[in-house]
Scaffold this active site. Structure first.
Site, PDB file in Angstrom:
ATOM      1  NE  ARG A  88      -4.224  -1.485   0.106  1.00 18.23           N
ATOM      2  CZ  ARG A  88      -4.326  -2.520  -0.734  1.00 18.23           C
ATOM      3  NH1 ARG A  88      -3.338  -2.799  -1.568  1.00 18.23           N
ATOM      4  NH2 ARG A  88      -5.412  -3.273  -0.739  1.00 18.23           N
TER       5      ARG A  88
ATOM      6  CD  GLU B 226      -3.276   3.437  -4.925  1.00 17.98           C
ATOM      7  OE1 GLU B 226      -4.343   2.841  -5.149  1.00 17.98           O
ATOM      8  OE2 GLU B 226      -2.255   2.864  -4.546  1.00 17.98           O
TER       9      GLU B 226
ATOM     10  CG  HIS C 271      -3.695  -0.538  -6.473  1.00 16.86           C
ATOM     11  ND1 HIS C 271      -3.996   0.058  -5.276  1.00 16.86           N
ATOM     12  CD2 HIS C 271      -3.683  -1.876  -6.212  1.00 16.86           C
ATOM     13  CE1 HIS C 271      -4.161  -0.868  -4.341  1.00 16.86           C
ATOM     14  NE2 HIS C 271      -3.981  -2.055  -4.895  1.00 16.86           N
TER      15      HIS C 271
HETATM   16  C1  DGY Z   1      -5.582  -6.147  -2.994  1.00 13.37           C
HETATM   17  O1  DGY Z   1      -6.306  -7.123  -3.229  1.00 13.37           O
HETATM   18  O2  DGY Z   1      -5.439  -5.698  -1.855  1.00 13.37           O
HETATM   19  C2  DGY Z   1      -4.896  -5.527  -4.138  1.00 13.37           C
HETATM   20  O3  DGY Z   1      -4.039  -4.517  -3.761  1.00 13.37           O
HETATM   21  C3  DGY Z   1      -5.921  -5.002  -5.107  1.00 13.37           C
HETATM   22  O4  DGY Z   1      -6.630  -3.973  -4.497  1.00 13.37           O
END
Ligand code: DGY
Length: 319
Positions: A234, A263, A281
């Site tokens: 993240r 984002e 992402h």
């Molecule tokens: C997740 O599944 O957490 C990926 O980052 C896609 O959002």
């Protein structure tokens, strides 16, 4: 009467059709520009939600959502959920682990290789008409095979990345809050130490308050001018300002980033730099995997309203 479900953003039409066999569905198939107010208002009309991992479900939102019983994230990450607040209000939280593990690991490794071997920079070079002749010193990259890798987070995806790295003869170590008994790779308790020992540092740890700015200026300094950072976790896990400075001053060699602090806003300073590979992402973004993630979220909703145990409650909701 069927339970009422909101699907927060566009999703495969066949998933909507399957949801309609169980639920009264409000689907947002044209991407809604949710504000905190419109999201809260929309969610408050429903018994359950299929969310995409970015819609907040916290005390403020929940105060208006008295009917809500479950939020099923399509993503494995669930930092959009305030799980204690949801638990207090009897709202179950589920996520979508396992089904995206290998796909996300593929992408993490692709970003690592793209950053190391300057793949996107080289492509821009050709597209800009800069390739006039072949020279020995054109766009030299860094070796991946036989190098050293530090993985921050050794869950399913971290282990899948390690499996790929092992096939490249990389020397693998990892950092997590506590050492894992089931993993044979070298454990490094201090993240700065890990960064100082490796060529590549890959972040694949959950987001949220516990990991905010975990990769800070000190860690980047330890990674050093030959080191690369890859983030498929993240954006919040990295101090983005410190990272931009490290890339600008070349105190690290480069980075591959699939996630960002705010984002979809990627700072202009980052977009200007050649020593960073940027993707929006999409680490879990294959059609098969996104369909499997959707199916799992649907299965969780269906199980819950059928009075059965959900398949994948978030860890804090497991009994
Ligand atoms: C997740 O599944 O957490 C990926 O980052 C896609 O959002």
């Amino acid at each position: 009467m069927k339970p009422s479900i909101i699907v927060s953003r566009p999703i495969y039409p066949e998933v909507i059709e399957r949801l309609r066999t169980h639920f009264d569905v409000t689907a947002h198939q044209t991407d809604p520009e949710w504000t905190p107010q419109t999201w809260t208002q929309a969610l408050s009309q429903h018994d359950g939600a299929l969310t995409m991992g970015i819609e907040p479900v916290n005390d403020t939102v929940l105060a208006a959502c008295k009917r809500l019983r479950i939020c099923a994230n399509l993503s494995v990450g669930y930092n959009n959920f305030d799980v204690p607040a949801m638990t207090r209000q009897g709202v179950l939280a589920t996520n979508a682990p396992d089904v995206l593990t290998e796909t996300t690991a593929d992408f993490g490794f692709a970003l690592l290789m793209a950053a190391a071997r300057r793949v996107t920079e080289a492509e821009r070079y050709i597209r800009a008409g800069q390739w006039q002749k072949w020279t020995l010193d054109m766009l030299p990259g860094m070796a991946v095979h036989g190098s050293t890798l530090g993985i921050i987070g050794m869950g399913r995806i971290g282990q899948a990345i390690a499996k790929r790295a092992a096939a490249f003869d990389m020397d693998i170590s990892y950092h997590t809050r506590s050492q894992r008994a089931d993993v044979a790779y070298k454990y490094v308790a201090n993240l700065v130490d890990l960064a100082s020992q490796v060529d590549y540092l890959v972040a694949i740890t959950p987001g949220g308050a516990g990991t905010k700015n975990l990769i800070n200026a000190e860690v980047l300094k330890a990674l050093g001018p030959q080191g690369f950072l890859v983030n498929v976790a993240r954006g919040s896990v990295v101090d983005q300002t410190a990272l931009i400075e490290a890339l600008q001053k070349k105190t690290i060699a480069g980075a591959g980033l699939d996630v960002f602090v705010d984002e979809p806003n990627v700072p202009a300073e980052l977009r200007k730099l050649d020593n960073v590979v940027l993707t929006p992402h999409i680490a879990s973004g294959t059609v098969e995997t996104r369909k499997a993630m959707s199916a799992l979220a649907l299965a969780n909703l269906a199980a819950h309203f059928a009075g059965e145990p959900v398949k994948t409650p978030v860890p804090e909701c497991r009994t």
